[in-house]
Design an enzyme around this catalytic site. Structure first.
Site, PDB file in Angstrom:
ATOM      1  N   ARG A  90       0.860  -1.188   0.000  1.00  0.00           N
ATOM      2  CA  ARG A  90       0.000   0.000   0.000  1.00  0.00           C
ATOM      3  C   ARG A  90       0.893   1.234   0.000  1.00  0.00           C
ATOM      4  O   ARG A  90       1.928   1.270   0.678  1.00  0.00           O
ATOM      5  CB  ARG A  90      -0.893   0.029   1.241  1.00  0.00           C
ATOM      6  CG  ARG A  90      -2.088  -0.905   1.183  1.00  0.00           C
ATOM      7  CD  ARG A  90      -3.104  -0.504   0.097  1.00  0.00           C
ATOM      8  NE  ARG A  90      -4.288  -1.329   0.080  1.00  0.00           N
ATOM      9  CZ  ARG A  90      -4.486  -2.392  -0.703  1.00  0.00           C
ATOM     10  NH1 ARG A  90      -3.544  -2.772  -1.549  1.00  0.00           N
ATOM     11  NH2 ARG A  90      -5.620  -3.074  -0.661  1.00  0.00           N
ATOM     12  N   HIS A  95      -1.061  -0.243  -9.985  1.00  0.00           N
ATOM     13  CA  HIS A  95      -1.712  -1.192  -9.063  1.00  0.00           C
ATOM     14  C   HIS A  95      -2.165  -2.455  -9.816  1.00  0.00           C
ATOM     15  O   HIS A  95      -3.347  -2.785  -9.865  1.00  0.00           O
ATOM     16  CB  HIS A  95      -2.900  -0.529  -8.348  1.00  0.00           C
ATOM     17  CG  HIS A  95      -3.223  -1.194  -7.025  1.00  0.00           C
ATOM     18  ND1 HIS A  95      -3.692  -0.511  -5.935  1.00  0.00           N
ATOM     19  CD2 HIS A  95      -3.152  -2.491  -6.624  1.00  0.00           C
ATOM     20  CE1 HIS A  95      -3.897  -1.346  -4.921  1.00  0.00           C
ATOM     21  NE2 HIS A  95      -3.573  -2.564  -5.329  1.00  0.00           N
ATOM     22  N   GLU A 112      -4.112   6.991  -4.383  1.00  0.00           N
ATOM     23  CA  GLU A 112      -4.291   6.569  -5.781  1.00  0.00           C
ATOM     24  C   GLU A 112      -5.601   7.104  -6.354  1.00  0.00           C
ATOM     25  O   GLU A 112      -6.592   7.141  -5.626  1.00  0.00           O
ATOM     26  CB  GLU A 112      -4.339   5.031  -5.863  1.00  0.00           C
ATOM     27  CG  GLU A 112      -3.018   4.390  -5.574  1.00  0.00           C
ATOM     28  CD  GLU A 112      -3.102   2.856  -5.574  1.00  0.00           C
ATOM     29  OE1 GLU A 112      -4.082   2.299  -6.131  1.00  0.00           O
ATOM     30  OE2 GLU A 112      -2.198   2.233  -5.020  1.00  0.00           O
TER      31      GLU A 112
HETATM   32  C1  DGY Z   1      -5.724  -6.148  -2.606  1.00  0.00           C
HETATM   33  O1  DGY Z   1      -6.356  -7.187  -2.799  1.00  0.00           O
HETATM   34  O2  DGY Z   1      -5.703  -5.589  -1.510  1.00  0.00           O
HETATM   35  C2  DGY Z   1      -4.993  -5.587  -3.767  1.00  0.00           C
HETATM   36  O3  DGY Z   1      -4.321  -4.428  -3.505  1.00  0.00           O
HETATM   37  C3  DGY Z   1      -5.909  -5.398  -4.954  1.00  0.00           C
HETATM   38  O4  DGY Z   1      -5.446  -6.240  -5.895  1.00  0.00           O
END
Ligand code: DGY
Length: 323
Positions: A242, A289, A271
């Site tokens: 993240r 992402h 984002e």
């Molecule tokens: C998640 O699943 O948390 C990812 O960041 C999305 O693919």
């Protein structure tokens, strides 16, 4: 319950997932895949009489939104492993269950971490831009020299499923694996990876650092200027977890000064409005992402989200309940 449960789905999902949804639920699908402002979700849920919401990390369900949801909403299934976009404490206070989709995206995300590591080390963005620009004049012995990964130390911050899947991929490349976790993982899972009791100890030996910890108030800006300074000079930083784990200003300063050789980033704070400096820095390899973005993985994530809903509406405990 009379009829099929009503499910509000906030984004377009892979075809097989939408097909299963249409078969088993009275479903509202987001046909044009436009993000729905979070503040509009309670009214939409009320209009539909939704009993469940299937949401993604782009839907920020903060306290106010959760509190405004109609009483009909009993479960929020997130199409993601991360669930920091949902105020699960507020949901728990309302008696709304929250579920996620762990496990099925570990391989795909570890693949992208490896891609970022290689892309950053071997200056792939610069190379690709050069070829596309039409200015490439052919091979020269000193053009775009990158870093060799073989023999380097890979620091994995957060040795859960994705961290371990990355270690599997990095070992055959000749990287020595180091990690930090709250507690050491079992020896047969560690496969020789070296445990460090503190983040700081791990940083000191990480020629390449890959972040795999959840976003919580405690991990916000975890990689700040002080911690970046602990990395060996010329280290590489990779983030598929993240964006909020990184203090962007600090990383940008370290990339500018050369203290950090390069970074590979798939996720960003706020984002899609990433810090604009990233776009102009040559030594960052940027992806939008894409960690779990394969058709197989996204379908498996959707099915897991539906398994959670099926369990709930079948009177069973959802397999991946987080709140
Ligand atoms: C998640 O699943 O948390 C990812 O960041 C999305 O693919």
């Amino acid at each position: 319950m009379l009829g099929k449960p009503v499910v509000l789905v906030t984004r377009t999902l892979p075809p097989a997932v939408e097909e299963r949804l249409r078969g088993d639920y009275d479903v509202w699908l987001n046909r044009d895949d436009r993000p729905i402002p979070p503040e509009d979700l309670p009214a939409l849920a009320r209009r539909l009489g939704a009993q469940a919401m299937l949401v993604t990390p782009t839907d920020r369900l903060e306290r106010g939104v959760i509190e405004a949801l109609p009483n009909s909403v009993a479960i929020i299934a997130s199409f993601s492993v991360g669930y920091e976009h949902i105020d699960h404490n507020a949901a728990a206070r309302r008696g709304i269950l929250v579920t996620n989709t762990p496990g099925v995206l570990s391989d795909a995300t570890a693949d992208v971490a490896l891609l970022l590591m290689l892309g950053a080390a071997r200056r792939a963005s610069e190379g690709e831009r050069l070829v596309r620009s039409g200015y490439w004049k052919g091979l020269t012995p000193v053009q775009l020299l990158g870093r060799h990964l073989h023999g380097q130390r890979l620091g994995i911050l957060g040795m859960g499923r994705i961290g371990q899947a990355l270690a599997e991929r990095a070992r055959p490349l000749g990287l020595e694996i180091h990690y930090h976790n709250r507690t050491p993982i079992a020896e047969d899972a560690a496969k020789g990876a070296i445990f460090h009791a503190t983040v700081e100890d791990l940083l000191a030996v990480s020629d390449v650092l890959s972040l795999h910890c959840p976003a919580t108030p405690l991990t916000r800006k975890l990689l700040n200027a002080e911690r970046l300074a602990l990395l060996p000079p010329g280290a590489i930083v990779v983030n598929t977890a993240r964006g909020i784990l990184i203090d962007d200003e600090a990383l940008i300063a370290a990339l500018n000064s050369g203290q950090i050789f390069a970074a590979g980033l798939d996720v960003y704070d706020n984002e899609p409005d990433l810090h604009p400096a990233y776009r102009s820095l040559p030594n960052v390899f940027l992806l939008p992402h894409l960690g779990s973005a394969t058709i197989e993985t996204r379908t498996a994530m959707g099915f897991l989200a539906l398994d959670n809903l099926d369990a709930y509406f079948g009177g069973r405990e959802p397999p991946h309940r987080v709140a």
